[in-house]
Design a protein around this motif. Structure first.
Motif, PDB file in Angstrom:
ATOM      1  N   LYS D  51      44.387  24.528  48.306  1.00 55.36           N
ATOM      2  CA  LYS D  51      45.324  23.136  49.221  1.00 55.36           C
ATOM      3  C   LYS D  51      45.620  23.827  50.274  1.00 55.36           C
ATOM      4  N   GLY D  52      45.289  25.129  50.520  1.00 51.78           N
ATOM      5  CA  GLY D  52      46.035  25.621  51.888  1.00 51.78           C
ATOM      6  C   GLY D  52      47.543  25.953  51.777  1.00 51.78           C
ATOM      7  N   TYR D  53      48.334  24.977  50.700  1.00 55.23           N
ATOM      8  CA  TYR D  53      49.764  25.772  50.669  1.00 55.23           C
ATOM      9  C   TYR D  53      50.566  26.558  50.896  1.00 55.23           C
ATOM     10  N   ILE D  54      49.419  27.756  50.453  1.00 58.05           N
ATOM     11  CA  ILE D  54      49.148  29.205  50.987  1.00 58.05           C
ATOM     12  C   ILE D  54      48.149  30.192  51.409  1.00 58.05           C
ATOM     13  N   ASP D  55      48.802  30.651  52.091  1.00 63.03           N
ATOM     14  CA  ASP D  55      47.276  31.504  53.062  1.00 63.03           C
ATOM     15  C   ASP D  55      46.458  32.683  51.677  1.00 63.03           C
ATOM     16  N   PRO D  56      45.659  32.180  51.481  1.00 62.05           N
ATOM     17  CA  PRO D  56      44.719  33.064  50.255  1.00 62.05           C
ATOM     18  C   PRO D  56      44.088  34.126  51.179  1.00 62.05           C
ATOM     19  N   PHE D  57      44.349  34.155  52.353  1.00 62.67           N
ATOM     20  CA  PHE D  57      44.637  36.036  53.135  1.00 62.67           C
ATOM     21  C   PHE D  57      45.279  36.808  52.881  1.00 62.67           C
ATOM     22  N   LEU D  58      46.618  36.213  53.344  1.00 60.43           N
ATOM     23  CA  LEU D  58      47.811  36.920  52.770  1.00 60.43           C
ATOM     24  C   LEU D  58      48.359  36.962  51.209  1.00 60.43           C
ATOM     25  N   PHE D  59      48.051  36.017  50.578  1.00 58.99           N
ATOM     26  CA  PHE D  59      48.393  35.562  49.148  1.00 58.99           C
ATOM     27  C   PHE D  59      47.150  36.184  47.885  1.00 58.99           C
ATOM     28  N   SER D  60      45.831  35.948  48.794  1.00 61.81           N
ATOM     29  CA  SER D  60      44.839  36.199  47.552  1.00 61.81           C
ATOM     30  C   SER D  60      45.350  34.870  47.144  1.00 61.81           C
ATOM     31  N   SER D  61      44.081  34.743  45.593  1.00 62.12           N
ATOM     32  CA  SER D  61      44.041  33.727  44.618  1.00 62.12           C
ATOM     33  C   SER D  61      43.220  34.137  43.644  1.00 62.12           C
ATOM     34  N   PRO D  62      43.385  33.985  41.889  1.00 66.88           N
ATOM     35  CA  PRO D  62      43.333  34.351  41.031  1.00 66.88           C
ATOM     36  C   PRO D  62      41.667  33.999  40.858  1.00 66.88           C
ATOM     37  N   THR D  63      40.976  33.280  41.875  1.00 70.54           N
ATOM     38  CA  THR D  63      38.987  33.563  42.289  1.00 70.54           C
ATOM     39  C   THR D  63      38.542  34.135  42.742  1.00 70.54           C
ATOM     40  N   LEU D  64      39.586  34.316  44.110  1.00 64.35           N
ATOM     41  CA  LEU D  64      39.256  35.321  44.633  1.00 64.35           C
ATOM     42  C   LEU D  64      39.197  37.240  44.089  1.00 64.35           C
ATOM     43  N   ILE D  65      40.723  36.800  42.963  1.00 67.32           N
ATOM     44  CA  ILE D  65      40.589  38.247  42.879  1.00 67.32           C
ATOM     45  C   ILE D  65      39.411  38.571  42.005  1.00 67.32           C
ATOM     46  N   LEU D  66      39.897  37.986  40.954  1.00 70.28           N
ATOM     47  CA  LEU D  66      38.459  38.295  40.277  1.00 70.28           C
ATOM     48  C   LEU D  66      36.673  38.204  41.221  1.00 70.28           C
ATOM     49  N   LYS D  67      36.732  37.672  42.117  1.00 73.03           N
ATOM     50  CA  LYS D  67      35.629  38.181  42.745  1.00 73.03           C
ATOM     51  C   LYS D  67      35.107  39.798  43.603  1.00 73.03           C
ATOM     52  N   GLU D  68      36.849  39.774  43.532  1.00 73.26           N
ATOM     53  CA  GLU D  68      37.173  41.614  44.572  1.00 73.26           C
ATOM     54  C   GLU D  68      36.079  41.954  43.018  1.00 73.26           C
ATOM     55  N   ALA D  69      36.605  41.757  42.091  1.00 74.18           N
ATOM     56  CA  ALA D  69      36.782  42.532  41.148  1.00 74.18           C
ATOM     57  C   ALA D  69      35.245  42.729  40.517  1.00 74.18           C
ATOM     58  N   GLN D  70      34.493  41.388  40.583  1.00 69.24           N
ATOM     59  CA  GLN D  70      33.473  41.604  40.273  1.00 69.24           C
ATOM     60  C   GLN D  70      31.949  42.229  41.343  1.00 69.24           C
ATOM     61  N   HIS D  71      32.808  42.187  42.513  1.00 76.11           N
ATOM     62  CA  HIS D  71      32.552  43.533  42.984  1.00 76.11           C
ATOM     63  C   HIS D  71      32.432  45.123  42.822  1.00 76.11           C
ATOM     64  N   LEU D  72      32.824  45.369  42.249  1.00 77.07           N
ATOM     65  CA  LEU D  72      33.349  46.942  42.315  1.00 77.07           C
ATOM     66  C   LEU D  72      32.951  47.137  41.192  1.00 77.07           C
ATOM     67  N   ILE D  73      32.913  45.935  40.901  1.00 73.09           N
ATOM     68  CA  ILE D  73      32.241  46.261  38.952  1.00 73.09           C
ATOM     69  C   ILE D  73      30.706  46.584  39.161  1.00 73.09           C
ATOM     70  N   GLN D  74      30.297  45.841  40.051  1.00 72.11           N
ATOM     71  CA  GLN D  74      28.842  46.312  40.777  1.00 72.11           C
ATOM     72  C   GLN D  74      28.480  46.993  41.621  1.00 72.11           C
ATOM     73  N   GLU D  75      29.402  47.630  41.741  1.00 67.85           N
ATOM     74  CA  GLU D  75      29.688  48.723  42.946  1.00 67.85           C
ATOM     75  C   GLU D  75      29.023  50.161  42.194  1.00 67.85           C
ATOM     76  N   GLY D  76      30.088  49.583  41.034  1.00 68.40           N
ATOM     77  CA  GLY D  76      30.512  50.826  40.210  1.00 68.40           C
ATOM     78  C   GLY D  76      31.433  51.769  39.975  1.00 68.40           C
ATOM     79  N   VAL D  77      32.117  51.081  40.677  1.00 65.77           N
ATOM     80  CA  VAL D  77      33.884  51.830  40.951  1.00 65.77           C
ATOM     81  C   VAL D  77      34.782  51.795  40.853  1.00 65.77           C
ATOM     82  N   PHE D  78      34.817  50.616  39.742  1.00 65.49           N
ATOM     83  CA  PHE D  78      35.725  49.983  38.612  1.00 65.49           C
ATOM     84  C   PHE D  78      37.020  50.574  38.264  1.00 65.49           C
ATOM     85  N   PHE D  79      35.404  51.007  37.265  1.00 63.20           N
ATOM     86  CA  PHE D  79      35.950  51.394  36.346  1.00 63.20           C
ATOM     87  C   PHE D  79      36.562  53.137  37.197  1.00 63.20           C
ATOM     88  N   THR D  80      36.129  53.405  37.487  1.00 63.93           N
ATOM     89  CA  THR D  80      36.733  54.976  37.772  1.00 63.93           C
ATOM     90  C   THR D  80      37.885  55.352  38.197  1.00 63.93           C
TER      91      THR D  80
END
Ligand SMILES: Nc1ncnc2c1ncn2[C@@H]1O[C@H](COP(=O)(O)OP(=O)(O)OP(=O)(O)O)[C@@H](O)[C@H]1O
Ligand SMILES: Nc1ncnc2c1ncn2[C@@H]1O[C@H](COP(=O)(O)OP(=O)(O)OP(=O)(O)O)[C@@H](O)[C@H]1O
Ligand SMILES: [Mg+2]
Ligand SMILES: [Mg+2]
Lengths: 272, 253, 315, 272, 253
Positions: D51-80
Motif C-alpha cells: 500500500k506504500g505506507y512503508i517504503d519497500p525499498f528501505l524496509f523490504s517486504s516478505p515477498t521481496l525477501i523471498l524473491k531475493e532468497a529464490q534468486h540466491l538459491i538459483q545462483e547456488g550460493v544460498f546454502f554456501t
C-alpha cells in the motif's frame, strides 16, 4: 615492628593475630602480584615497541597513547568525547533496564500473554542486535536517539527474560503466605514479587552495563559526531591507531568503573 | 460449643498432563468452636493439601467445607495460616513483617498495628522489632510468623508443621507458647505435624490420615487430664506412653 | 558579493559526508573561508561513516544534502521504483585512491602486478570497480593475473597491509601517505590518473524536497571553494583546512593536497558532465554491478551548477 | 465428538478429562494467538509495503525477501553462505565454551591465581569486545581465523566467569563428603566440581550461542568473502536491502534453532 | 576395652578479619573402642565443629586428639563421616554413589564393591541400586549415605544429625538400623543430635555441650538396662523419663 602491629590490628587473641597477619600478608602478596602483572604488561608493551619487537605504528604503545590523550586534553575535547559516550551509555542502560522491568511486569501480569510471546522473545533474544543498526538509522535518524536505541535493543530482551525468570522463581512460600492473607495480584506484585527481585534486578544491571557499552560503541560506529566510538572509527579513517587504542583503554576503564559501582550497590543490598 | 468447621466428603486431585494424583479421598470431620485439632500422618498423605484447601489456596472440586455455617470462600480473611518455613520477608524489619497481613487486608490502623506489636511482645520479641529477619534464630523467626498471623485476628488458625525445623528446646518452648495462646484466646486451631509427641501434647483431638490417597484413619480424643498441662510435662504423663503407642500403630510408614 | 541580500534569514542544512577526508578539501575551504556564511547557509556537518549509511540518511530524511559516491544514488534509483534522488553538483572528479607497493619499484608498470596479491577495496564500491577497470585498461585480468583480496573493511586495509597482507594495496589518503612516510610502502600509481574523469563524489538530494534557491546558493558556495582551491597553492589550502584535520601534520596535509591537486582530483566546477557519467556507467557495467542503466537526465541535474558557473564568470 | 475425545486423551477420571480439555484448549488458543500474531506481523508488513505506507525499498517486504532468497538459491550460493556462517558460529562457540571451561579450571586450581586475575577478568569482561576486531585482523590475518577469534573473544570471558562462579557454588556438603573420604584436589574436581557443574555449563552454552552469533556477524562485517554477515555488508554497499533483511531473517532463524537445540539438551540433562 | 579416641584440651576458633569466634573451649573426653557416644547441645554450641575436627576437615590449633594412640592426621582414611544432608551425587546411580568412597581411596576392587552392594542390601535398598537419588525418599537417601560411609570400613563412624530431617517413623526406623549395625560390627561411633530422646535411645554415653563457646557440661552414662533394647521401646522404658528430664535440664536453650 610498626608494620607488624598494623598487620595484626584488631586482633582479639594471639591466635587471631597470627591469622590476621597471615591473611593480610597474603592479601598484600595478591596486590603485589596484581601490580607486578600490570607493570609487566604495560612495561613489556612499551619495551617491546621501543625495541621494535612489535610495531608501534600498528599496536601503539603506552607512551604514545598517553601522548595522544594529552593532545586531546590540550585541544579541550578529551572530556567532551568521554562525557558523550558515558551519557549515552548511562541513558541506554538505565532505559534498557527500566523497559525490561516494565515488560517483564506486563508479561508476568498476563500468563496467557507470556505464553504467546515466549517464542518471540526467544527469537529476539537470539538475534544479534548489532546487525540491526542500519534499521535504527532509517527509522530513528542518524543521531543520539539511534545510539540509545542500539543500547536499549541490546539490553532490553535479556533484561526482560532474566527478570521475568526471577519473578517466577520467587519463593512460593511467600506467595502462599500473602495469598492466605487474601492479597490480590497487584498486592502480590507490590509486596512480594517486586521487592523480592530487587537483588536480581541489580544483578541484571551488572550484565546490562557491559551490553550497554557494546550497544553504544556499535551505535557510535554507525552514526556519531563525537564520543569514544566515534574516535575509534575516526582513528581508523585517518590511520591513527594510537587514538584507537586510547579510546579502547578509556572504554575499558569506564566500563570497569561502572561495573564496580553496580557491584558495590549489589553488595550493599545484600547486607540489609 | 457448636460445630465450627465442617468438612464433608472432601476429595482432592492434582492434575497434570500425564496423570492424576488423588491426594485426599472422601475426608469428613467436624470441629467445635475453640477446639484444637492436630493432624498427623506419614509423608505425602495429604496433610498440607488439606490445610491449603482450608486456607483457601486451592479450589474445592468435590465435597464441601463450611466455616461457622458459611462457605469457605466467604471467610478467607478470617483464616490465619502459618507455614513450616517462616517466610519472613527478608527486606522488611520484624515490625514491618508483623503488620504485613494488616496492610494486605487494608486494616493497618494505628490500633491494629499496636495490637500486632503487643503480640510481638507477647511472643517475647518486642526488643528486636527493628531487626531484620536474618539477624534472628530459627525459633525467633517462627515466633514472629505466629505473631504476624495472629495480628489479623483470624477466627481459625491453621499451622503446617510450624515447629519441625526447630531443635527440641525451641520446639517445646514454642509448643508451650502456642498452647497458652490457645487457652487464652480460645481460637479454633488446626495443626499439622509429623511429630506424634507434639500431637499428643497440643491437641484436643488427633486426626490420623493414612495412605495414598490420604483417607481418614482415625480421630483420637486426648484425655482431659493431659489437655491442661504444659507440653513438656505431658511427655512425662502416665497416660502419654500408651497414647503414643496407639498413635504409632495408626500412622503408616 | 552574494546576489541574494544579506538581510535574508540564515538557513541550516544538514550535510552528511560519506567520510571526513582531505579528498574533499574544497568544501572545507568553503566552510573555513566563510563561503557558506556569505550565502546565509549554516551547515550541520555529520560524518556518515560509509556510503550505505550516508545514503540511508538521505532516504530517511535525516539529511538535506549528502556528499557521497555517485554510484550510491545509481544503486538506489536502479533498485527502487522511485527516481527521487538527484545529483546536482560534483566535488571530486577522479578516483582518490592510490596503488601502494610494499617495496619501491621504479619504474612501475602495471605488468608488475602479475602474479602478485593486491589488497583491494570492498566489492560493490566505486574504488573496487575503478581498480578492476584500470587493471583491464592495462591488460591485466582481475582475479586471474593478480590475486585480489576484497574482503576487508576499508578502515582496516592499511593495518592489514602493514601487518603483512598483500604485495600491493589500494588506499585512500591520508593512509597512503602515512604508510609511505613510515616506510611501510611506496605509492607507485594513482587510480585517479589512470581512470580518467568521473563524477566521483557528488552532492545528492531528493528532488521532492529540494528548494531550488537554497540549492543554488549551496552550489555557489561549493563553486567558490573549488575556484579558490584551483587558484591557490597546496600550502595555502593546507593552512585553511588544517583545523578540520588536527590529527594530520602540516607537511602531511600539504603533501596530500598537492597530490590530489596535481592529478586534478578536485573538480574545477560543480557540473557533472554527461561524458564522465557514461564512463562511470561503463565501469560499473564491466564490474557487473549495474542493476540497470539510468538515463543521465533522470539522475543528474546540472541546472544550478551551470547557472552558478555562468553568474560567477560574469562577476 | 471426535475432537472431544482427542482433547481428553489419556484422562484417568472424568475430573481429569475436564482438566485435560481445559488445558489443551488453552494450549490450542495460545498457539492460535501465536500464529495469528505471526500472520499479522508478516501480513501487515507485506500489506503496508504494498500500500506504500512503508517504503519497500528501505524496509523490504516478505515477498521481496523471498524473491531475493529464490534468486540466491538459483545462483547456488544460498546454502554456501549459510553454511559458512553456521560453521564459523559453531566453531566459535564450542571453542569459546571449551576455552572458558579450561580457563575456569585453571583459576579454580589456584586460589592465589584467581585472586590475582580477578580484576583483570572484570576489565576484560566489561570491555566491549566488538571494538577489538581490527586487532585480530592485524595479528591473525584477514580470514576465517579472525572471525572465529572474534566469536571466541566475545564468549570466553563470560563463560570463564560463569563457570568459575558455578564451581564455587557447588554444594559445600559434597566437598565435605569427599574430603572426609580423603580426596585430593584433583579427585575433588573430577568427581564433584566438574560433574556438578555440567548443567551450568550447558546453561552457559545457551548464552554463548547468542554471543557467538554476534561475534561471527561482527567478524564478517570486518573481513569476509562469504557468509551472512558478508551478505549484509554487501547488501548495504550496493543498496540491496532485501538481501540485508533476508540475511537478518536467516540469522534470526538459525540462532533460534541453535538456542532451542541447546535448551533441549539442557532439558534432557535435568531429567537424568 | 581400651581407650580408642582421646580428646585433650581441644579449643577451636573461627577467624575472620573482623572477629574471632571461639566455637569450642578446652574439651576433653575419651572413648572406649566399640562404644557409642552421642553429643547433644543447643544450636551453635559447637557440635558440628567438634565432629568436623574429628573427621579431619579442620586443622587442630590447640589441644590434641589421638585415635588408637596415633595422631588424627595419620588416620584420616579410617574415619567415616555421615552428614545431615545426605549429599548423594545427583548424577550417579545409587550403586555408583555407594562405591564413591572406594573410588576415592583407590580400593574399588570387585570384592570391596561387592561388600558395598551387600551393605546396600543390608539397609534394605538392594532393589533400587540402579535408580538415581532424586527417585528416593528422604529416609531411603539417608540409608544410602550410611551404606556409602560404611563401605570403606571405617574404624570410627561420625554422624552429624543424620536423622533430623526425617519424620518420626523414618527416624526410628533408621535409629533401629544404626543400633543393630553398631551392635553387630562393634564400630566406635560418635553421633551428634539435638533430639534428646534419640540420644538416650542410641548412646552408651551422652555428652552434653553447652554455651558459647561450647564447653563440656556433662557426660551421662546410659544404664545397661536401656542399652540393649530397640529405640522405639527405649522411649517407653521406665527409666527413660527421668533420663530425659536430667538431660533437659543440662541442655540450655
Ligand atoms: N502441586 C502438586 N501437584 C501434584 N501433586 C502434588 C502437589 N502437591 C502435592 N502433591 C502430591 O499430593 C500428595 C499429598 O501431598 P502433601 O504435600 O499434601 O502431603 P503431606 O502429608 O503434607 O506430606 P509431608 O509430610 O511430606 O509434608 C503427595 O502424593 C504429593 O506428591
Ligand atoms: N565456618 C565458620 N566460620 C565462623 N564461625 C563459624 C563457622 N562455623 C560455625 N561457626 C560458629 O561456631 C559456633 C559453633 O558452630 P557449630 O556449627 O559447630 O554448632 P552446632 O552445635 O553444630 O549447631 P547446630 O545445632 O545449629 O548445627 C557457632 O557460634 C557458629 O556461629
Ligand atoms: Mg506437608
Ligand atoms: Mg551442626
Amino acid at each position: 615492628m610498626k608494620q607488624m602491629i598494623t598487620l595484626e590490628k584488631g586482633a582479639q587473641s594471639t591466635h587471631h593475630a597470627r591469622f590476621l597477619r597471615k591473611y593480610r600478608l597474603q592479601n598484600l602478596s595478591v596486590w603485589i602480584a596484581r601490580l607486578t602483572l600490570l607493570f609487566l604488561l604495560i612495561g613489556g608493551w612499551e619495551w617491546a615497541s621501543q625495541k621494535g619487537y612489535i610495531d608501534p605504528f600498528l599496536f601503539s604503545s603506552p607512551t604514545l597513547i598517553l601522548k595522544e590523550a594529552q593532545h586531546l586534553i590540550q585541544e579541550g575535547v578529551f572530556f567532551t568525547h568521554i562525557l558523550q559516550t558515558f551519557l549515552e551509555t548511562t541513558v541506554g542502560f538505565l532505559g534498557g533496564t527500566l523497559l525490561g522491568i516494565i515488560l517483564a511486569t506486563i508479561i508476568w501480569a498476563s500468563p496467557f500473554l507470556s505464553k504467546v510471546l515466549d517464542p518471540y522473545l526467544v527469537v529476539l533474544n537470539s538475534l544479534p542486535k548489532v546487525a540491526l543498526g542500519p534499521i535504527f538509522i532509517v527509522t530513528l535518524g542518524a543521531g543520539f536517539v539511534s545510539i540509545i536505541a542500539m543500547a536499549i535493543a541490546i539490553t532490553i530482551i535479556i533484561t526482560t527474560l532474566v527478570i521475568y525468570n526471577s519473578f517466577q522463581t520467587v519463593d512460593p512460600n511467600y506467595l502462599r503466605l500473602v495469598r492466605s492473607f487474601g492479597a490480590n495480584r497487584f498486592q502480590l506484585y507490590r509486596l512480594i514479587i517486586f521487592p523480592a527481585c530487587i537483588p536480581n534486578m541489580i544483578a541484571a544491571l551488572k550484565v546490562n552495563v557491559g551490553l550497554a557499552w557494546v550497544g553504544v560503541i556499535v551505535g557510535e560506529f554507525l552514526v556519531s559526531k563525537a564520543g569514544l566510538g566515534y574516535l575509534i572509527i575516526y582513528g581508523f579513517q585517518v590511520f591513527n591507531l594510537h587514538l584507537v587504542m586510547m579510546s579502547l583503554a578509556i572504554i575499558a576503564i569506564l566500563a570497569t568503573l561502572m561495573y564496580q559501582a553496580i557491584a558495590f550497590i549489589e553488595h550493599r543490598f545484600k547486607h540489609i | 460449643m457448636s460445630t465450627y468447621v465442617e468438612v464433608r466428603d472432601l476429595t482432592h486431585r492434582y492434575w497434570d498432563v500425564k496423570s492424576e494424583t488423588i491426594a485426599l479421598k472422601e475426608i469428613s470431620f467436624s470441629l467445635k468452636e475453640g477446639s484444637f485439632l492436630v493432624i498427623v500422618g506419614s509423608s505425602g498423605c495429604g496433610k498440607s493439601t488439606l490445610l491449603s484447601i482450608l486456607a483457601g489456596l486451592y479450589p474445592i472440586h468435590e465435597g464441601f467445607i463450611t466455616i461457622d455455617g458459611n462457605s469457605l470462600a466467604s471467610c478467607q480473611k478470617r483464616i490465619g495460616y502459618v507455614l513450616q518455613k517462616d517466610a519472613l520477608l527478608a527486606w522488611r524489619t520484624i515490625k514491618q513483617n508483623v503488620q504485613l497481613g494488616l496492610e494486605i487486608q487494608g486494616i493497618a490502623t494505628l490500633k491494629n498495628k499496636q495490637y500486632a506489636f503487643d503480640l510481638l511482645d507477647q511472643v517475647g520479641l518486642g526488643h528486636v522489632g527493628d531487626h531484620y529477619p536474618h539477624q534472628l534464630s530459627g525459633g525467633m523467626r517462627q515466633r514472629v510468623a505466629l505473631a504476624r498471623t495472629l495480628a489479623v485476628k483470624p477466627d481459625l488458625l491453621l499451622l503446617d508443621e510450624p515447629f519441625s525445623a526447630l531443635d527440641i528446646k525451641n520446639k517445646i518452648h514454642l509448643e508451650t507458647l502456642l498452647k497458652s495462646i490457645h487457652k487464652q484466646q480460645k481460637k479454633t486451631t488446626i495443626l499439622v505435624t509429623h511429630d506424634l509427641e507434639e500431637a499428643i501434647a497440643l491437641g484436643d483431638d488427633v486426626l490420623v490420615l493414612s495412605g495414598h490417597p490420604g483417607t481418614l484413619r482415625k480421630i483420637m480424643k486426648i484425655p482431659d487430664s493431659i489437655k491442661n498441662i504444659p507440653p513438656l510435662e505431658v511427655r512425662g504423663h502416665t497416660l502419654f506412653r500408651s497414647l503414643f503407642e496407639d498413635l504409632w500403630r495408626e500412622v503408616d510408614l | 558579493q552574494s546576489t541574494d541580500g544579506q538581510d535574508k534569514k540564515v538557513e541550516t542544512i544538514t550535510l552528511v559526508e560519506v567520510t571526513h577526508s582531505i579528498f574533499y578539501a574544497p568544501q572545507y575551504v568553503s566552510k573555513n573561508l566563510g563561503f557558506f556564511t556569505e550565502e546565509n547557509i549554516e551547515i550541520e556537518w555529520v560524518n556518515g561513516n560509509g556510503g550505505d549509511k550516508t545514503m540511508t540518511a538521505l532516504l530517511a530524511d535525516q539529511a538535506d544534502i549528502i556528499l557521497v559516491g555517485a554510484e550510491a544514488g545509481l544503486y538506489v534509483t536502479a533498485r527502487s521504483q522511485s527516481t527521487d534522488i538527484s545529483a546536482f553538483a560534483q566535488l571530486t572528479q577522479t578516483d582518490g585512491s592510490f596503488l601502494v607497493a610494499r617495496h619501491p619499484i621504479t619504474p612501475f608498470t602495471w605488468e608488475q602486478l602479475k602474479g602478485k596479491t593486491l589488497l583491494g577495496q570492498r566489492r560493490g564500491g566505486m574504488p573496487q570497480m575503478v581498480s578492476e577497470y584500470v587493471q583491464k585498461q592495462n591488460q591485466i585480468i582481475p582475479h586471474q593475473d593478480v590475486a585480489l583480496i576484497q574482503n576487508i573493511d576499508y578502515k582496516n586495509l592499511s593495518s592489514a597491509f602493514v601487518a603483512g597482507t598483500g604485495d600491493f594495496v589500494q588506499l585512500f589518503e591520508p593512509m597512503a601517505s602515512k604508510i609511505e612516510a613510515q616506510g611501510y610502502g611506496k605509492i607507485v600509481a594513482s587510480f585517479g590518473t589512470e581512470s580518467g574523469h568521473l563524477p566521483y563524489t557528488c552532492y545528492l538530494t531528493k528532488k521532492s524536497k529540494q528548494d531550488p534557491e537554497l540549492l543554488k546558493r549551496f552550489t555557489r558556495a561549493i563553486q567558490k571553494g573549488q575556484s579558490w582551491v584551483k587558484t591557490h597553492s597546496a600550502t595555502e589550502i593546507a593552512s585553511v583546512i588544517q583545523e578540520d584535520f588536527p590529527d594530520i601534520s602540516k607537511e602531511n596535509l600539504i603533501q596530500v593536497v598537492d597530490r590530489y591537486k596535481k592529478q586534478a582530483s578536485y573538480a574545477e566546477d560543480t557540473i557533472i558532465d554527461e561524458e564522465e557519467y557514461q564512463r562511470m556507467l561503463t565501469i560499473m557495467k564491466e564490474a557487473n554491478e549495474l542493476p540497470k542503466v539510468i538515463p543521465y537526465d533522470l539522475y543528474i541535474n546540472t541546472t544550478y551548477a551551470e547557472e552558478v558557473k555562468q553568474e560567477l564568470k560574469q562577476e
